[in-house]
Design a protein around this motif. Structure first.
Motif, PDB file in Angstrom:
ATOM      1  N   ALA A  10       0.836  -1.210   0.000  1.00 25.27           N
ATOM      2  CA  ALA A  10       0.000   0.000   0.000  1.00 25.27           C
ATOM      3  C   ALA A  10       0.864   1.251   0.000  1.00 25.27           C
ATOM      4  O   ALA A  10       0.562   2.225  -0.710  1.00 25.27           O
ATOM      5  CB  ALA A  10      -0.923  -0.001   1.216  1.00 25.27           C
ATOM      6  N   GLU A  11       1.955   1.226   0.756  1.00 27.20           N
ATOM      7  CA  GLU A  11       2.878   2.350   0.789  1.00 27.20           C
ATOM      8  C   GLU A  11       3.504   2.566  -0.583  1.00 27.20           C
ATOM      9  O   GLU A  11       3.622   3.702  -1.064  1.00 27.20           O
ATOM     10  CB  GLU A  11       3.980   2.055   1.813  1.00 27.20           C
ATOM     11  CG  GLU A  11       4.372   3.224   2.672  1.00 27.20           C
ATOM     12  CD  GLU A  11       5.382   2.793   3.724  1.00 27.20           C
ATOM     13  OE1 GLU A  11       6.590   2.925   3.440  1.00 27.20           O
ATOM     14  OE2 GLU A  11       4.952   2.335   4.796  1.00 27.20           O
ATOM     15  N   PHE A  12       3.897   1.485  -1.235  1.00 25.42           N
ATOM     16  CA  PHE A  12       4.513   1.578  -2.549  1.00 25.42           C
ATOM     17  C   PHE A  12       3.517   2.109  -3.577  1.00 25.42           C
ATOM     18  O   PHE A  12       3.857   2.972  -4.399  1.00 25.42           O
ATOM     19  CB  PHE A  12       5.040   0.215  -2.990  1.00 25.42           C
ATOM     20  CG  PHE A  12       5.667   0.231  -4.346  1.00 25.42           C
ATOM     21  CD1 PHE A  12       6.929   0.782  -4.526  1.00 25.42           C
ATOM     22  CD2 PHE A  12       5.003  -0.288  -5.443  1.00 25.42           C
ATOM     23  CE1 PHE A  12       7.509   0.813  -5.785  1.00 25.42           C
ATOM     24  CE2 PHE A  12       5.572  -0.255  -6.696  1.00 25.42           C
ATOM     25  CZ  PHE A  12       6.832   0.283  -6.874  1.00 25.42           C
ATOM     26  N   ILE A  13       2.312   1.614  -3.539  1.00 25.18           N
ATOM     27  CA  ILE A  13       1.289   2.076  -4.489  1.00 25.18           C
ATOM     28  C   ILE A  13       0.990   3.553  -4.264  1.00 25.18           C
ATOM     29  O   ILE A  13       0.832   4.326  -5.224  1.00 25.18           O
ATOM     30  CB  ILE A  13       0.020   1.214  -4.388  1.00 25.18           C
ATOM     31  CG1 ILE A  13       0.318  -0.181  -4.932  1.00 25.18           C
ATOM     32  CG2 ILE A  13      -1.142   1.832  -5.140  1.00 25.18           C
ATOM     33  CD1 ILE A  13      -0.780  -1.195  -4.697  1.00 25.18           C
ATOM     34  N   SER A  14       0.932   3.940  -3.021  1.00 22.89           N
ATOM     35  CA  SER A  14       0.708   5.353  -2.693  1.00 22.89           C
ATOM     36  C   SER A  14       1.821   6.215  -3.267  1.00 22.89           C
ATOM     37  O   SER A  14       1.568   7.277  -3.857  1.00 22.89           O
ATOM     38  CB  SER A  14       0.628   5.527  -1.180  1.00 22.89           C
ATOM     39  OG  SER A  14       0.559   6.893  -0.848  1.00 22.89           O
ATOM     40  N   GLY A  15       3.054   5.756  -3.086  1.00 24.61           N
ATOM     41  CA  GLY A  15       4.195   6.488  -3.658  1.00 24.61           C
ATOM     42  C   GLY A  15       4.158   6.516  -5.172  1.00 24.61           C
ATOM     43  O   GLY A  15       4.495   7.522  -5.794  1.00 24.61           O
ATOM     44  N   ALA A  16       3.739   5.427  -5.790  1.00 25.58           N
ATOM     45  CA  ALA A  16       3.667   5.362  -7.250  1.00 25.58           C
ATOM     46  C   ALA A  16       2.611   6.318  -7.783  1.00 25.58           C
ATOM     47  O   ALA A  16       2.804   6.951  -8.831  1.00 25.58           O
ATOM     48  CB  ALA A  16       3.361   3.938  -7.694  1.00 25.58           C
ATOM     49  N   LEU A  17       1.502   6.455  -7.081  1.00 30.23           N
ATOM     50  CA  LEU A  17       0.446   7.356  -7.531  1.00 30.23           C
ATOM     51  C   LEU A  17       0.848   8.824  -7.390  1.00 30.23           C
ATOM     52  O   LEU A  17       0.343   9.676  -8.119  1.00 30.23           O
ATOM     53  CB  LEU A  17      -0.841   7.079  -6.753  1.00 30.23           C
ATOM     54  CG  LEU A  17      -1.498   5.726  -7.036  1.00 30.23           C
ATOM     55  CD1 LEU A  17      -2.692   5.518  -6.108  1.00 30.23           C
ATOM     56  CD2 LEU A  17      -1.927   5.618  -8.490  1.00 30.23           C
ATOM     57  N   GLU A  18       1.753   9.093  -6.465  1.00 31.39           N
ATOM     58  CA  GLU A  18       2.195  10.470  -6.242  1.00 31.39           C
ATOM     59  C   GLU A  18       3.352  10.876  -7.139  1.00 31.39           C
ATOM     60  O   GLU A  18       3.737  12.040  -7.176  1.00 31.39           O
ATOM     61  CB  GLU A  18       2.590  10.649  -4.771  1.00 31.39           C
ATOM     62  CG  GLU A  18       1.422  10.541  -3.826  1.00 31.39           C
ATOM     63  CD  GLU A  18       1.833  10.595  -2.362  1.00 31.39           C
ATOM     64  OE1 GLU A  18       3.043  10.764  -2.085  1.00 31.39           O
ATOM     65  OE2 GLU A  18       0.946  10.461  -1.507  1.00 31.39           O
ATOM     66  N   THR A  19       3.920   9.932  -7.873  1.00 31.43           N
ATOM     67  CA  THR A  19       5.067  10.226  -8.739  1.00 31.43           C
ATOM     68  C   THR A  19       4.597  11.036  -9.946  1.00 31.43           C
ATOM     69  O   THR A  19       3.672  10.654 -10.650  1.00 31.43           O
ATOM     70  CB  THR A  19       5.723   8.912  -9.207  1.00 31.43           C
ATOM     71  OG1 THR A  19       6.129   8.181  -8.068  1.00 31.43           O
ATOM     72  CG2 THR A  19       6.919   9.193 -10.086  1.00 31.43           C
ATOM     73  N   ARG A  20       5.308  12.198 -10.163  1.00 31.83           N
ATOM     74  CA  ARG A  20       4.917  13.084 -11.261  1.00 31.83           C
ATOM     75  C   ARG A  20       6.037  13.331 -12.263  1.00 31.83           C
ATOM     76  O   ARG A  20       5.789  13.785 -13.367  1.00 31.83           O
ATOM     77  CB  ARG A  20       4.484  14.453 -10.697  1.00 31.83           C
ATOM     78  CG  ARG A  20       3.341  14.374  -9.725  1.00 31.83           C
ATOM     79  CD  ARG A  20       2.042  14.176 -10.455  1.00 31.83           C
ATOM     80  NE  ARG A  20       0.947  14.179  -9.504  1.00 31.83           N
ATOM     81  CZ  ARG A  20       0.008  13.271  -9.486  1.00 31.83           C
ATOM     82  NH1 ARG A  20       0.007  12.308 -10.359  1.00 31.83           N
ATOM     83  NH2 ARG A  20      -0.961  13.333  -8.603  1.00 31.83           N
ATOM     84  N   ASP A  21       7.281  13.055 -11.879  1.00 30.52           N
ATOM     85  CA  ASP A  21       8.394  13.346 -12.778  1.00 30.52           C
ATOM     86  C   ASP A  21       9.402  12.203 -12.762  1.00 30.52           C
ATOM     87  O   ASP A  21       9.242  11.221 -12.053  1.00 30.52           O
ATOM     88  CB  ASP A  21       9.056  14.679 -12.400  1.00 30.52           C
ATOM     89  CG  ASP A  21       9.553  14.697 -10.970  1.00 30.52           C
ATOM     90  OD1 ASP A  21       9.405  13.673 -10.273  1.00 30.52           O
ATOM     91  OD2 ASP A  21      10.114  15.727 -10.552  1.00 30.52           O
ATOM     92  N   ILE A  22      10.476  12.375 -13.541  1.00 35.09           N
ATOM     93  CA  ILE A  22      11.471  11.320 -13.685  1.00 35.09           C
ATOM     94  C   ILE A  22      12.257  11.106 -12.395  1.00 35.09           C
ATOM     95  O   ILE A  22      12.647   9.979 -12.077  1.00 35.09           O
ATOM     96  CB  ILE A  22      12.414  11.616 -14.882  1.00 35.09           C
ATOM     97  CG1 ILE A  22      13.195  10.351 -15.303  1.00 35.09           C
ATOM     98  CG2 ILE A  22      13.381  12.706 -14.565  1.00 35.09           C
ATOM     99  CD1 ILE A  22      12.372   9.390 -16.025  1.00 35.09           C
ATOM    100  N   ASP A  23      12.501  12.187 -11.630  1.00 40.80           N
ATOM    101  CA  ASP A  23      13.214  12.046 -10.355  1.00 40.80           C
ATOM    102  C   ASP A  23      12.370  11.246  -9.359  1.00 40.80           C
ATOM    103  O   ASP A  23      12.896  10.428  -8.602  1.00 40.80           O
ATOM    104  CB  ASP A  23      13.558  13.420  -9.765  1.00 40.80           C
ATOM    105  CG  ASP A  23      14.641  14.122 -10.571  1.00 40.80           C
ATOM    106  OD1 ASP A  23      15.487  13.411 -11.153  1.00 40.80           O
ATOM    107  OD2 ASP A  23      14.636  15.378 -10.604  1.00 40.80           O
ATOM    108  N   GLY A  24      11.104  11.495  -9.349  1.00 40.49           N
ATOM    109  CA  GLY A  24      10.207  10.727  -8.491  1.00 40.49           C
ATOM    110  C   GLY A  24      10.188   9.256  -8.885  1.00 40.49           C
ATOM    111  O   GLY A  24      10.102   8.374  -8.032  1.00 40.49           O
ATOM    112  N   LEU A  25      10.287   9.000 -10.199  1.00 40.59           N
ATOM    113  CA  LEU A  25      10.326   7.629 -10.682  1.00 40.59           C
ATOM    114  C   LEU A  25      11.612   6.925 -10.249  1.00 40.59           C
ATOM    115  O   LEU A  25      11.578   5.758  -9.862  1.00 40.59           O
ATOM    116  CB  LEU A  25      10.194   7.616 -12.205  1.00 40.59           C
ATOM    117  CG  LEU A  25       9.961   6.267 -12.867  1.00 40.59           C
ATOM    118  CD1 LEU A  25       8.695   5.614 -12.320  1.00 40.59           C
ATOM    119  CD2 LEU A  25       9.881   6.411 -14.358  1.00 40.59           C
TER     120      LEU A  25
END
Length: 130
Positions: A50-65
């Protein structure tokens, strides 16, 4: 004679039922511990997912990826380590349960041996007294 035979049969049946009850109790306790370990592991894995999915949904740019990729790698490693630890705990519980069941079987065998040898010894003693 029949009464003595009935008494011995009932005593043996009671001993067998008691041993079966003890064995079932030991097995159920072992299963309960294993289930508890597995449920705790599942809860931890669900929280991590759930934590990982939450982080994945909040990713907006290449650095976040990139950050998400690093977190995923670390999470995978931690998950593998946790699985190994839980598996070792489950093996320990299973081994302890098996040892307890083995002790119960040996106790049952000793009781059966004693039940057989006691009347024979009493008969020999009675024969030597006469």
């Amino acid at each position: 004679m029949t009464q003595q035979l009935n008494t011995q049969v009932f005593a043996y049946a009671k001993q067998l039922a008691d041993s079966a009850f003890k064995a079932q109790s030991l097995a159920l306790k072992g299963l309960e511990k294993v289930a508890e370990l597995q449920i705790k592991a599942l809860e931890k894995q669900s929280e991590a997912a759930a934590e990982f999915i939450s982080g994945a949904l909040e990713t907006r740019d290449i650095d976040g990826l990139r950050t998400l990729w690093e977190k995923a790698t670390a999470a995978g490693r931690e998950n593998a380590e946790h699985v190994v630890a839980v598996t070792q705990e489950i093996i320990a519980v299973t081994q302890k349960t098996a040892e307890s069941l083995n002790a119960l079987v040996q106790e049952q065998q000793q009781a059966a041996n004693d039940a057989v040898t006691a009347p024979v010894a009493a008969a020999k003693k009675a024969a030597t007294v006469k």
